[in-house]
Design an enzyme around this catalytic site. Structure first.
Site, PDB file in Angstrom:
ATOM      1  N   ASP A   1      48.826  28.664  40.125  1.00 55.65           N
ATOM      2  CA  ASP A   1      48.410  30.052  40.230  1.00 55.65           C
ATOM      3  C   ASP A   1      49.581  30.868  40.756  1.00 55.65           C
ATOM      4  O   ASP A   1      50.709  30.364  40.855  1.00 55.65           O
ATOM      5  CB  ASP A   1      47.166  30.194  41.114  1.00 55.65           C
TER       6      ASP A   1
ATOM      7  N   GLY B   1      33.511  42.931  41.218  1.00 59.25           N
ATOM      8  CA  GLY B   1      34.467  43.498  40.270  1.00 59.25           C
ATOM      9  C   GLY B   1      34.879  42.542  39.165  1.00 59.25           C
ATOM     10  O   GLY B   1      34.490  41.373  39.145  1.00 59.25           O
TER      11      GLY B   1
ATOM     12  N   GLU C   1      36.380  29.163  41.322  1.00 56.74           N
ATOM     13  CA  GLU C   1      37.617  29.489  40.619  1.00 56.74           C
ATOM     14  C   GLU C   1      37.493  30.780  39.821  1.00 56.74           C
ATOM     15  O   GLU C   1      38.431  31.582  39.769  1.00 56.74           O
ATOM     16  CB  GLU C   1      38.035  28.330  39.713  1.00 56.74           C
TER      17      GLU C   1
ATOM     18  N   TYR D   1      45.531  27.640  34.330  1.00 58.46           N
ATOM     19  CA  TYR D   1      45.326  27.420  35.758  1.00 58.46           C
ATOM     20  C   TYR D   1      43.905  26.955  36.052  1.00 58.46           C
ATOM     21  O   TYR D   1      43.697  25.958  36.761  1.00 58.46           O
ATOM     22  CB  TYR D   1      45.617  28.676  36.587  1.00 58.46           C
TER      23      TYR D   1
ATOM     24  N   GLN E   1      41.952  37.068  40.776  1.00 59.79           N
ATOM     25  CA  GLN E   1      42.270  38.473  41.111  1.00 59.79           C
ATOM     26  C   GLN E   1      41.412  39.025  42.257  1.00 59.79           C
ATOM     27  O   GLN E   1      41.179  40.228  42.332  1.00 59.79           O
ATOM     28  CB  GLN E   1      42.107  39.355  39.869  1.00 59.79           C
TER      29      GLN E   1
END
Length: 217
Positions: free
Chosen positions: A141, A84, A40, A123, A45
């Site tokens: 989400d 990232g 998760e 979320y 993103q």
């Protein structure tokens, strides 16, 4: 919208579609709370294809919450390198340390307790609760929110976040195993069919129950 007014066909058709169309993703094969939490945090993103590359590699290096909690921050960042949004790695590391120190290494089961942990918002709390512990709770989400807006609201006018969560909570089946499948199915529908641009309404299993989909026949 009262629960009794929710068309049963919506859930039935959604779950039938998920049973035949769901992607085989590694985090769907486990109920280990730590593994679910790792997935998760990574999926925030980030595209699924990227997470599929990093998820097994990260778990190989840090196979347990204890291993992660004892790791040096530099080692955690190195394992996350290339994915990232490095704050996620720091938050996951902090979560592991907090759980190890304050909760005997056991990740909490309820959204309310999960929300107290580093990096865990509404979320993520719902997702860990339902996907690790099969709690009948909502997990809204971006994909799920889009499905709810289009199916039960007005896609053009939008829908407040609180209303999306209210409807999602009403939709989730009360049986834990069924709730797990339902939440996965909602996310899968949003990811594969009810996409942001050019939704594939003609391929959608719940088009007859969807306000937006009915207008696109």
């Amino acid at each position: 919208m009262a629960r009794k007014s929710i068309p049963q066909a919506f859930t039935r058709k959604l779950l039938a579609w998920y049973a035949r169309a769901a992607r085989d993703l590694p985090w769907r094969r486990t109920r280990d709370p730590y593994c679910v939490a790792v997935s998760e945090f990574m999926l925030q993103q980030t595209q699924v294809a990227r997470v599929l590359e990093f998820y097994p590699r990260f778990l190989k290096r840090f196979p347990t919450l204890e291993k992660l909690a004892r790791a040096k921050p530099k080692a955690v960042r190195e394992a996350w390198e290339g994915l990232g949004y490095y704050a996620r790695a720091s938050n996951l590391h902090a979560l592991a340390r907090v759980v190890r120190e304050a909760n005997d290494g056991i990740i909490p089961e309820t959204p309310e307790e999960l929300r107290k942990l580093p990096g865990v918002g509404p979320y993520t709390a719902g997702a860990i609760a339902t996907f690790a512990y099969e709690k009948p709770v909502a997990a809204v989400d971006t994909n799920v929110g889009r499905v709810i807006r289009r199916a039960f609201g007005n896609a053009e006018r939008g829908m407040r976040n609180a209303e999306q969560w209210r409807l999602a909570s009403m939709l989730v089946p009360k049986d834990g195993k069924r709730a797990w499948k339902f939440n996965q199915a909602m996310m899968e529908l949003g990811a594969l069919i009810c996409v942001a641009r050019k939704p594939k309404c003609r391929e959608c299993p719940i088009q007859p129950q969807c306000r937006t989909g009915r207008r696109r026949r």
